[in-house]
Design a protein around this motif. Structure first.
Motif, PDB file in Angstrom:
ATOM      1  N   VAL A   1      13.560  27.904 -27.801  1.00  0.00           N
ATOM      2  CA  VAL A   1      14.593  26.911 -27.492  1.00  0.00           C
ATOM      3  C   VAL A   1      14.788  26.851 -25.978  1.00  0.00           C
ATOM      4  O   VAL A   1      14.804  25.765 -25.384  1.00  0.00           O
TER       5      VAL A   1
ATOM      6  N   HIS B   1      14.517  18.516 -24.566  1.00  0.00           N
ATOM      7  CA  HIS B   1      15.449  18.172 -25.645  1.00  0.00           C
ATOM      8  C   HIS B   1      16.899  18.229 -25.167  1.00  0.00           C
ATOM      9  O   HIS B   1      17.652  19.124 -25.552  1.00  0.00           O
TER      10      HIS B   1
ATOM     11  N   TRP C   1      19.959  18.918 -27.559  1.00  0.00           N
ATOM     12  CA  TRP C   1      20.261  20.241 -28.120  1.00  0.00           C
ATOM     13  C   TRP C   1      21.567  20.821 -27.560  1.00  0.00           C
ATOM     14  O   TRP C   1      22.200  21.646 -28.199  1.00  0.00           O
TER      15      TRP C   1
ATOM     16  N   PHE D   1      21.654  24.606 -32.110  1.00  0.00           N
ATOM     17  CA  PHE D   1      20.917  24.677 -30.837  1.00  0.00           C
ATOM     18  C   PHE D   1      21.834  25.062 -29.678  1.00  0.00           C
ATOM     19  O   PHE D   1      21.449  25.822 -28.794  1.00  0.00           O
TER      20      PHE D   1
END
Lengths: 329, 329
Positions: free
Chosen positions: A87, A94, A97, A103
């Motif tokens: 992540v 992203h 997130w 996330f």
């Protein structure tokens, strides 16, 4: 001895398998006592030809949960720690997130909040960070992480945190004609990157959770691409269903450590003849961790009650194992 | 020979595996020629230690389509003929089937209309007639049918219509360290009722289509119940995806007979090193059937073009097999 006679003797020993090594303890990390005895008596019973409980080799199926059963799972499932690292690595691509759970918690390093999102939230996190790659690319990323990442408490590669007594057990069962399967809530492709080397379990004997995949042609070359959609969660009721689908035989032995393994143990127990159902109980906060009914991870409550009620084998890690990890002799 | 010397000789022959039987033809139902040679040369190449194309035993994965590749599939897939028998048996409990395709066609015995409903329609029919039972109950029903039902043309049990040359090939590959998987559009649980006995392929090496299942407690006893919902169609792109999910290794040899096998062959062909891709071409209307591009069942069009273009092995049933079925010596 005359060389030719000696040669014949060596050949006979090799054929009959009666060398002195056969007498040594196959489970040296297990303390002598009722737990070790119950496991070894089960194996002796089902492999003794002519015994009424004899099980043919082809039907000697043993299934093992992975997290908390074959290796540690604290402070969080290791695949989740891999996902958190991913992540962080993929976050720039992203921006969404930052506002979306789990996330957000992952980026903030809030392990508690991530754990509270449950198996489904955790798998969502895992799967979303694992998609887009081909199977080969994904395995490469996992292998690199396993080589470089270090466990926060032990400062060692995660694969060092496999349980030496369980590695011995896998080897012992296979030496007695069992086929050993991993049946884990973890991702199949994640597990396969180390299962053969660490457990001696080849890829075709790994049954895990999965995301959807697609078959595509890229410049005339077929690839299998991983999609960001959950396909199957191999937990609770899912475990016996996956066992039936993948193996098509009911196990004679099952090993777990949490409520997520209860149905797998029930399915195993309901077969005819001798069966072995084992729970690993985490009771050793010094050498490993101690947790059960109150833990988000490795939650063990109903399965502990049922195991006690039905007389299944409960391994007390502190009492029954004289070592936990190979590096901690 | 002196009895003791003879005994030692027998032991040595057993150890070295150099008895005269090793010299006999492992594929007697195959006519000598380029097809048989290409198969045997492939096996010799990948099993020769030290060869640059050597493949370790664990990676010797061979995948076989079933319908039209290991047994016949005319006048319709045999599992479909089983399903039609089940539709008739179960029809009184399902009045709605009289108005709904492909059930209507099934009840009217209109095989052509059933075939026109395609793989999906056929699987729907198959799955709907297979649900409600537990795994054990379903296997019992299939076994009974396999014992009692007779093929309309040959008036024999359906399992008599397996191809003797392919049985020899399965045995030959396994004797050379291959693991042989069935990768079929047919239902996994249907195939498993006879795969071990007929092909020597155990349940854990059968990969097929599936319906959803559920884990239930019935009077405290866990059962796996089959639901009337399609889960996975193991055809076309589905085959390589299922192979990756189930086996996790790319096959080195793949055998099929229709366009439904094309992606499985492409996936196999795209691996590194020596690979064997084989199509069984149905060219023998006297001993079996002759069909390809125009057939609903076992439709072979694009895969035939690609096999020709890429030099894959195309078995001409009429030319390459000196017998088709074991009963027709």
């Amino acid at each position: 001895m005359h060389p030719i006679r000696k040669g014949i003797f060596v050949v006979l020993v090799a054929i009959l398998g009666c060398g002195p090594l056969q007498q040594s303890d196959p489970l040296p990390s297990w303390n002598d006592g009722p737990i070790k005895s119950s496991i070894m008596e089960f194996v002796a019973t089902v492999t003794r030809e002519g015994s009424e409980h004899y099980v043919p080799t082809a039907e000697r199926i043993a299934v093992f949960d992975n997290d908390g059963t074959l290796w540690s799972e604290q402070p969080a499932y290791f695949q989740l720690l891999f996902a958190l690292d991913r992540v962080r690595a993929l976050a720039p691509e992203h921006p969404e997130w930052k506002e979306r759970q789990p996330f957000k918690a992952a980026l903030e390093g809030d392990l508690e909040a991530v754990a509270e999102s449950g198996v489904k939230g955790i798998l969502e996190l895992v799967m979303a960070t694992h998609a887009g790659d081909t199977s080969e690319e994904f395995q490469h990323v996992v292998r690199e992480w396993l080589t470089n990442a270090r466990h926060p408490r032990f400062k060692r590669p995660y694969t060092d945190l496999v349980f030496a007594p369980m590695q011995e057990l896998l080897t012992y069962l296979r030496a007695n004609g069992f086929t050993t399967y991993i049946v884990s809530g973890g991702g199949t492709d994640f597990l396969r990157t180390f299962s053969d080397e660490v457990y001696g379990v080849p890829p075709e004997q790994v049954i895990g959770s999965s995301i959807r995949t697609a078959f595509e042609m890229r410049d005339g070359v077929p690839v299998i691409v991983r999609l960001p959609q959950l396909e199957f969660i191999n937990d609770k009721e899912g475990k016996p269903l996956a066992i039936q689908k993948h193996i098509g035989r009911r196990p004679v032995a099952a090993f777990g450590n949490s409520d997520g393994d209860l149905q797998m143990l029930q399915w195993t127990a309901a077969g005819e003849g001798e069966r072995l159902m084992v729970l690993v109980h985490h009771t050793d906060r010094d050498r490993e961790w101690a947790y059960d009914r109150q833990s988000h991870i490795g939650h063990l409550d109903k399965a502990l009650d049922e195991a006690t009620l039905k007389g299944w084998t409960i391994v007390d890690m502190k009492e029954d194992w004289n070592r936990v990890y190979s590096f901690a002799e």
